[in-house]
Design a protein around this motif. Structure first.
Motif, PDB file in Angstrom:
ATOM      1  N   ILE A 106      52.774 -28.112 -35.438  1.00 50.85           N
ATOM      2  CA  ILE A 106      52.177 -28.249 -34.114  1.00 50.85           C
ATOM      3  C   ILE A 106      51.855 -29.715 -33.858  1.00 50.85           C
ATOM      4  O   ILE A 106      51.426 -30.431 -34.770  1.00 50.85           O
ATOM      5  N   SER A 107      52.062 -30.143 -32.628  1.00 50.26           N
ATOM      6  CA  SER A 107      51.682 -31.499 -32.247  1.00 50.26           C
ATOM      7  C   SER A 107      50.659 -31.430 -31.117  1.00 50.26           C
ATOM      8  O   SER A 107      50.733 -30.571 -30.242  1.00 50.26           O
ATOM      9  N   VAL A 108      49.709 -32.345 -31.176  1.00 49.27           N
ATOM     10  CA  VAL A 108      48.690 -32.490 -30.141  1.00 49.27           C
ATOM     11  C   VAL A 108      48.709 -33.951 -29.710  1.00 49.27           C
ATOM     12  O   VAL A 108      48.330 -34.832 -30.493  1.00 49.27           O
ATOM     13  N   VAL A 109      49.188 -34.214 -28.518  1.00 43.74           N
ATOM     14  CA  VAL A 109      49.251 -35.573 -27.996  1.00 43.74           C
ATOM     15  C   VAL A 109      48.168 -35.711 -26.930  1.00 43.74           C
ATOM     16  O   VAL A 109      48.219 -35.061 -25.889  1.00 43.74           O
ATOM     17  N   LEU A 110      47.172 -36.554 -27.217  1.00 41.81           N
ATOM     18  CA  LEU A 110      46.056 -36.752 -26.304  1.00 41.81           C
ATOM     19  C   LEU A 110      46.161 -38.140 -25.688  1.00 41.81           C
ATOM     20  O   LEU A 110      45.893 -39.148 -26.342  1.00 41.81           O
ATOM     21  N   GLY A 111      46.563 -38.175 -24.457  1.00 45.01           N
ATOM     22  CA  GLY A 111      46.668 -39.436 -23.735  1.00 45.01           C
ATOM     23  C   GLY A 111      46.034 -39.278 -22.364  1.00 45.01           C
ATOM     24  O   GLY A 111      44.868 -38.922 -22.255  1.00 45.01           O
ATOM     25  N   THR A 112      46.804 -39.532 -21.313  1.00 45.25           N
ATOM     26  CA  THR A 112      46.309 -39.299 -19.967  1.00 45.25           C
ATOM     27  C   THR A 112      45.845 -37.851 -19.828  1.00 45.25           C
ATOM     28  O   THR A 112      44.776 -37.563 -19.293  1.00 45.25           O
ATOM     29  N   GLY A 113      46.666 -36.934 -20.303  1.00 41.64           N
ATOM     30  CA  GLY A 113      46.320 -35.528 -20.386  1.00 41.64           C
ATOM     31  C   GLY A 113      46.508 -35.077 -21.818  1.00 41.64           C
ATOM     32  O   GLY A 113      46.321 -35.849 -22.751  1.00 41.64           O
ATOM     33  N   ALA A 114      46.896 -33.827 -21.984  1.00 42.30           N
ATOM     34  CA  ALA A 114      47.175 -33.307 -23.318  1.00 42.30           C
ATOM     35  C   ALA A 114      48.529 -32.609 -23.298  1.00 42.30           C
ATOM     36  O   ALA A 114      48.830 -31.854 -22.377  1.00 42.30           O
ATOM     37  N   ALA A 115      49.325 -32.874 -24.315  1.00 43.42           N
ATOM     38  CA  ALA A 115      50.598 -32.189 -24.490  1.00 43.42           C
ATOM     39  C   ALA A 115      50.564 -31.517 -25.858  1.00 43.42           C
ATOM     40  O   ALA A 115      50.397 -32.197 -26.876  1.00 43.42           O
ATOM     41  N   LEU A 116      50.677 -30.199 -25.875  1.00 42.99           N
ATOM     42  CA  LEU A 116      50.617 -29.442 -27.122  1.00 42.99           C
ATOM     43  C   LEU A 116      51.875 -28.596 -27.242  1.00 42.99           C
ATOM     44  O   LEU A 116      52.298 -27.947 -26.276  1.00 42.99           O
ATOM     45  N   ALA A 117      52.456 -28.600 -28.429  1.00 42.42           N
ATOM     46  CA  ALA A 117      53.670 -27.825 -28.650  1.00 42.42           C
ATOM     47  C   ALA A 117      53.735 -27.406 -30.109  1.00 42.42           C
ATOM     48  O   ALA A 117      53.147 -28.041 -30.990  1.00 42.42           O
ATOM     49  N   GLY A 118      54.444 -26.312 -30.353  1.00 38.28           N
ATOM     50  CA  GLY A 118      54.618 -25.830 -31.717  1.00 38.28           C
ATOM     51  C   GLY A 118      56.034 -25.367 -31.949  1.00 38.28           C
ATOM     52  O   GLY A 118      56.732 -24.930 -31.021  1.00 38.28           O
ATOM     53  N   ARG A 119      56.453 -25.466 -33.198  1.00 40.59           N
ATOM     54  CA  ARG A 119      57.775 -24.978 -33.587  1.00 40.59           C
ATOM     55  C   ARG A 119      57.647 -24.292 -34.933  1.00 40.59           C
ATOM     56  O   ARG A 119      57.110 -24.856 -35.879  1.00 40.59           O
ATOM     57  N   GLY A 120      58.106 -23.047 -35.017  1.00 43.99           N
ATOM     58  CA  GLY A 120      58.002 -22.294 -36.256  1.00 43.99           C
ATOM     59  C   GLY A 120      59.184 -21.376 -36.439  1.00 43.99           C
ATOM     60  O   GLY A 120      60.162 -21.429 -35.680  1.00 43.99           O
ATOM     61  N   PRO A 121      59.102 -20.489 -37.429  1.00 46.85           N
ATOM     62  CA  PRO A 121      60.235 -19.596 -37.710  1.00 46.85           C
ATOM     63  C   PRO A 121      60.475 -18.553 -36.629  1.00 46.85           C
ATOM     64  O   PRO A 121      61.565 -17.981 -36.552  1.00 46.85           O
ATOM     65  N   VAL A 122      59.478 -18.279 -35.781  1.00 46.28           N
ATOM     66  CA  VAL A 122      59.628 -17.264 -34.741  1.00 46.28           C
ATOM     67  C   VAL A 122      60.154 -17.861 -33.448  1.00 46.28           C
ATOM     68  O   VAL A 122      61.080 -17.337 -32.829  1.00 46.28           O
ATOM     69  N   LYS A 123      59.562 -18.975 -33.011  1.00 49.55           N
ATOM     70  CA  LYS A 123      59.992 -19.609 -31.768  1.00 49.55           C
ATOM     71  C   LYS A 123      59.378 -20.988 -31.660  1.00 49.55           C
ATOM     72  O   LYS A 123      58.515 -21.364 -32.470  1.00 49.55           O
ATOM     73  N   GLU A 124      59.802 -21.735 -30.662  1.00 52.64           N
ATOM     74  CA  GLU A 124      59.133 -22.977 -30.304  1.00 52.64           C
ATOM     75  C   GLU A 124      58.551 -22.799 -28.913  1.00 52.64           C
ATOM     76  O   GLU A 124      59.120 -22.109 -28.057  1.00 52.64           O
TER      77      GLU A 124
END
Length: 321
Positions: free
Chosen positions: A120-138
């Motif tokens: 999982i990535s959490v990018v905190l800048g102007t806003g927030a961008a969160l995403a995950g990638r695993g064995p089930v889905k991204e």
């Protein structure tokens, strides 16, 4: 023909384009403006920024579009299928559709945690961008369902805290004395008008610029401390949701970076770590100072058939920092 890999990391404040060889040597870099199709300037302006930067970075390196083996576009505002279709239409005249991928910018940082792109990535800048990638889905967590997060979210909640305090509905806060002068006002009421009147310039990105002034009060103002802790709680909840949705097992790799958390001791990252520890969430929580473009370039390499290594990531990070 010279095989290179292209990546674009587009956000609400700035957009970066980079080129790397299969060995992880940076051979081109360009920076431009806002690349989010939902930004006030509109989709066509964002497209112009991205396409112009791609052209600039290739020209600087003495290369052409045909020299790109694979390209990873990690773009703020890629929230729905129609957004991916918009970018596919814009990019397909320049690249074979089999030679590029389009994803939300939340995915850009994942390989700065694990090179295999899981986690999982959490990018905190102007806003927030969160995403995950695993064995089930991204999955990228849609900005449209998030609580107010990132720098702009923090400032918008700080403004609300001032107004509620003035109404006698919440406790007093030092923000009442600090924020109005910064926003060109003398009183909270004038600040409310200045930031909401027709033609005002206090958009999402503009508000984020005042986040450092809010965070500077964290040790002296319980209201600010609560705002930060509340954002950390929301982030922890979203991380857990991403982990479940993507099928990630403990310990889940979570990499956190971005302008709001530039340093490992940044208040927001410290609050997130305290929250995760207190709730015993079973996360491998890591802070990174790597630019998101590093992860996007690693995506381009991996998706284009190369094999990213720690040495390649370190090489790109040193160049981009």
């Amino acid at each position: 023909m010279r095989d290179v890999f292209l990546a674009v990391d587009a956000g609400n404040t700035k957009t970066w384009a980079g080129l790397t060889t299969a060995d992880g040597d940076l051979v081109g870099l360009a920076r431009g403006g806002v690349g989010d199709i939902y930004a006030p300037a509109g989709a066509e302006a964002a497209k112009d920024v991205v396409l112009s930067l791609v052209g600039d970075v290739l020209q600087t390196a003495g290369l052409s579009h045909s020299d790109v083996r694979y390209a990873a576009f990690r773009l703020a505002g890629v929230d729905w299928p129609a957004d991916s279709e918009f970018w596919t239409t814009a990019l397909s005249p320049h690249f074979d559709v089999r030679r590029f991928s389009i994803k939300n910018d939340g995915f850009a940082l994942i390989r700065c945690g694990r090179l295999d792109g899981q986690g999982i990535s959490v990018v905190l800048g102007t806003g927030a961008a969160l995403a995950g990638r695993g064995p089930v889905k991204e999955w990228a967590l849609s900005w449209w369902l998030q609580h107010p997060l990132g720098g702009a979210g923090l400032v918008s909640q700080a403004l609300r805290a001032v107004y509620l305090s003035e109404l006698g509905l919440t406790e007093s806060t030092k923000l009442t004395a600090v924020l109005p002068p910064l926003l060109g006002a003398s009183t909270p009421e004038e600040m409310l008008e200045t930031t909401t009147e027709r033609g005002n310039t206090f958009n999402f990105a503009a508000l984020a610029a005042y986040a450092p002034a809010v965070l500077a009060l964290i040790d002296d103002d319980p209201v600010v401390a609560e705002l930060v802790d509340t954002q950390a709680e929301h982030l922890a909840d979203y991380i857990l949701s991403l982990a479940r949705t993507c099928g990630l097992a403990d310990p889940v790799s979570v990499v956190v970076g971005g302008g709001l958390v530039r340093e490992p001791n940044a208040p927001m990252f410290a609050a997130l770590r305290r929250t995760c520890d207190r709730r015993n969430l079973g996360l491998d929580l890591r802070h990174t100072q790597d630019p998101a473009l590093v992860g996007a370039l690693l995506d381009a390499l991996a998706e284009g058939g190369a094999n990213p290594t720690e040495a390649m990531r370190d090489r790109l990070t040193q160049k981009l920092r």
